[in-house]
Design an enzyme around this catalytic site. Structure first.
Site, mmCIF file in Angstrom:
data_model
loop_
_atom_site.group_PDB
_atom_site.id
_atom_site.type_symbol
_atom_site.label_atom_id
_atom_site.label_comp_id
_atom_site.label_asym_id
_atom_site.label_seq_id
_atom_site.Cartn_x
_atom_site.Cartn_y
_atom_site.Cartn_z
ATOM 1 N N GLY A 10 19.161 19.727 49.611
ATOM 2 C CA GLY A 10 18.257 20.076 48.502
ATOM 3 C C GLY A 10 18.974 19.966 47.163
ATOM 4 N N ARG A 20 29.032 14.804 36.419
ATOM 5 C CA ARG A 20 29.662 14.447 35.135
ATOM 6 C C ARG A 20 31.131 14.884 35.103
ATOM 7 N NH1 ARG A 20 30.349 17.829 30.780
ATOM 8 N NH2 ARG A 20 30.486 16.900 28.690
ATOM 9 N N ALA A 21 31.375 16.115 35.594
ATOM 10 C CA ALA A 21 32.750 16.636 35.568
ATOM 11 C C ALA A 21 33.663 15.784 36.450
ATOM 12 C CB ALA A 21 32.753 18.094 36.033
ATOM 13 N N VAL A 22 33.176 15.405 37.621
ATOM 14 C CA VAL A 22 33.994 14.591 38.525
ATOM 15 C C VAL A 22 34.259 13.223 37.898
ATOM 16 C CG1 VAL A 22 33.967 13.358 40.748
ATOM 17 C CG2 VAL A 22 33.259 15.756 40.651
ATOM 18 N N ARG A 24 34.048 12.160 34.743
ATOM 19 C CA ARG A 24 34.861 12.166 33.512
ATOM 20 C C ARG A 24 36.323 12.512 33.806
ATOM 21 N NH1 ARG A 24 30.934 13.095 28.742
ATOM 22 N NH2 ARG A 24 29.815 11.157 29.049
ATOM 23 N N ARG A 71 18.166 14.059 53.220
ATOM 24 C CA ARG A 71 18.686 14.681 54.448
ATOM 25 C C ARG A 71 18.573 13.603 55.517
ATOM 26 N NH1 ARG A 71 15.661 19.450 52.326
ATOM 27 N NH2 ARG A 71 17.266 20.939 51.744
ATOM 28 N N ASP A 102 25.681 23.759 53.230
ATOM 29 C CA ASP A 102 26.439 23.788 54.495
ATOM 30 C C ASP A 102 26.187 22.565 55.370
ATOM 31 O OD1 ASP A 102 23.872 24.629 54.939
ATOM 32 O OD2 ASP A 102 24.394 26.299 56.252
ATOM 33 N N GLY A 103 24.941 22.071 55.404
ATOM 34 C CA GLY A 103 24.637 20.871 56.194
ATOM 35 C C GLY A 103 25.436 19.684 55.682
ATOM 36 N N THR A 124 23.817 24.371 45.923
ATOM 37 C CA THR A 124 22.537 24.733 46.565
ATOM 38 C C THR A 124 22.000 25.978 45.883
ATOM 39 O OG1 THR A 124 21.510 25.697 48.548
ATOM 40 C CG2 THR A 124 23.899 25.881 48.408
ATOM 41 N N ASP A 126 20.446 28.210 47.294
ATOM 42 C CA ASP A 126 20.340 29.293 48.282
ATOM 43 C C ASP A 126 21.483 30.314 48.213
ATOM 44 O OD1 ASP A 126 18.127 27.920 49.118
ATOM 45 O OD2 ASP A 126 19.097 27.024 50.870
ATOM 46 N N ASP A 128 24.072 30.358 50.000
ATOM 47 C CA ASP A 128 24.302 30.755 51.404
ATOM 48 C C ASP A 128 25.621 30.221 51.957
ATOM 49 O OD1 ASP A 128 23.574 28.108 51.379
ATOM 50 O OD2 ASP A 128 22.127 28.250 53.008
ATOM 51 N N ARG A 161 -2.431 46.160 40.888
ATOM 52 C CA ARG A 161 -2.305 45.542 42.210
ATOM 53 C C ARG A 161 -0.880 45.603 42.736
ATOM 54 N NH1 ARG A 161 -5.450 39.965 40.582
ATOM 55 N NH2 ARG A 161 -7.558 40.651 41.084
ATOM 56 N N ARG A 170 16.135 29.712 52.474
ATOM 57 C CA ARG A 170 16.312 29.553 53.935
ATOM 58 C C ARG A 170 16.576 30.900 54.593
ATOM 59 N NH1 ARG A 170 16.642 24.273 55.547
ATOM 60 N NH2 ARG A 170 17.209 22.863 53.874
ATOM 61 N N GLY A 184 13.360 44.296 38.820
ATOM 62 C CA GLY A 184 12.829 45.638 39.099
ATOM 63 C C GLY A 184 11.807 45.684 40.227
#
Ligand code: F6P
Length: 318
Positions: A10, A20-22, A24, A71, A102-103, A124, A126, A128, A161, A170, A184
């Site tokens: 994702g 860009r950092a890599v 340059r 993927r 991780d994948g 990612t 996530d 995770d 409501r 995930r 909150g």
């Protein structure tokens, strides 16, 4: 020296800043960089182009990934990994930088076992990845969720409501947890905490009896669909319960300051690791500092749930 770079899984805001950092840092150190489009799928299809300083101009502030992503099911096979390693060799790419989750790192490890020199950068929304305090994209996703919570709270309040807000992640509840604390939320439903819906509804009713006019429930996608929770909560509380799935807006948008900084540090450090011949690692932010962790070890580090944040959120939203 020639390195390759790809983004996989994702997309996440800040991936472009990392690319860009890599690029340059590599060019600054007279290293050639090849961009691999569409992740491992593009690697297998040899969708590979040389990158220069201008290829990454004006992308620092852009969400998504200019290299695009995918993927790939075929890459997950032995034949796919072997083919990937062959393509890299044919292009004279000595080191591969993989930006993803991780994948993507499992794919990088498989390539490493085929003799490829790899470096991972955690990207990612996530959050995770157990080996890194934060992943590129997480802060922006939380900020987007927080903005949505504030808007949804306006209307939820006006109608007295309950609103269930479903966010991505995930099996990881971090987006719901962090945005729930800062937004909150009155209740959090997370994969890391056993769901006690009766207890949650009781809590919402106690708040209502004390004069609370509305409630927000943050739901991590790993716990199911917001529609089901709306029915269950409305049945138990007898309060009109609406729901919103924030969906893909969480993956888009201009990266936050935190994500851009993470991306700059990690991208820069990835190339430094290549120069120092310290590949086979993942660049992480750990305990506040930056470091490289061996890939095989990194993907085994379990994600630790921040129970302290959860406990604070439960105190502050009584
Ligand atoms: O891993 C990032 C993520 O956005 C998850 O939070 C979500 O479950 C998944 O990707 C959605 O993937 P896709 O883009 O394939 O729908």
């Amino acid at each position: 020296m020639r390195i390759g770079i790809l983004t996989s899984g994702g997309d996440a805001p800040g991936m472009n800043a990392a690319i860009r950092a890599v690029v340059r840092t590599a060019i600054f150190n007279k290293i050639e960089v090849y961009g691999i489009h569409r992740g491992y799928a593009g690697l297998l299809e040899e969708d590979i182009v040389p990158l220069n300083v201008y290829s990454v101009a004006d992308i620092l502030q852009r969400g998504g990934t200019i290299l695009r992503t995918s993927r790939s099911e075929f890459f997950a096979t032995d034949a796919g990994v072997k083919k990937g390693a062959e393509v890299l060799e044919a292009y004279g790419i000595e080191h591969l930088v993989v930006i993803g989750g991780d994948g993507s790192f499992k794919g990088a490890l498989a390539l490493q076992k085929e003799g490829v020199s790899v470096i991972g950068i955690p990207g990612t929304i996530d959050n995770d990845i157990g080996c890194s305090d934060y992943t590129i994209g997480f802060d922006t996703a939380v900020t987007t969720a927080l903005d949505a919570i504030s808007k949804i709270r306006d209307t939820t309040y006006s109608h007295n409501r309950i609103n269930v807000i479903q966010v991505m992640g995930r099996k990881c509840g971090d987006i719901a947890l962090y945005s729930g604390l800062s937004g909150g939320a009155e209740a959090l439903i997370l994969p890391e905490v056993k769901t006690d819906l009766d207890g949650i509804c009781q809590r919402l009713l106690v708040g209502k009896d004390r004069g609370k006019l509305h409630s927000i429930v943050m739901l991590a996608e790993g716990c199911g669909n917001y529609r089901d929770y709306c029915v269950e909560i409305e049945e138990r509380t007898q309060v009109t319960t609406k729901g919103t799935n924030l969906g893909y807006i969480q993956r888009g948008g201009s990266p936050s300051n935190i994500d851009r900084n993470l991306a700059c540090f990690m991208g820069y450090n990835a190339v430094q690791a290549i120069i120092k011949k310290e590949t086979g690692s993942v660049m992480v932010q750990r305990f506040g500092g930056y470091q490289g962790i061996p890939l095989e070890e990194a993907i085994q580090i379990p994600k630790v749930f921040r129970q302290d944040i959860y406990d604070i959120a439960m105190v502050l939203s009584i």
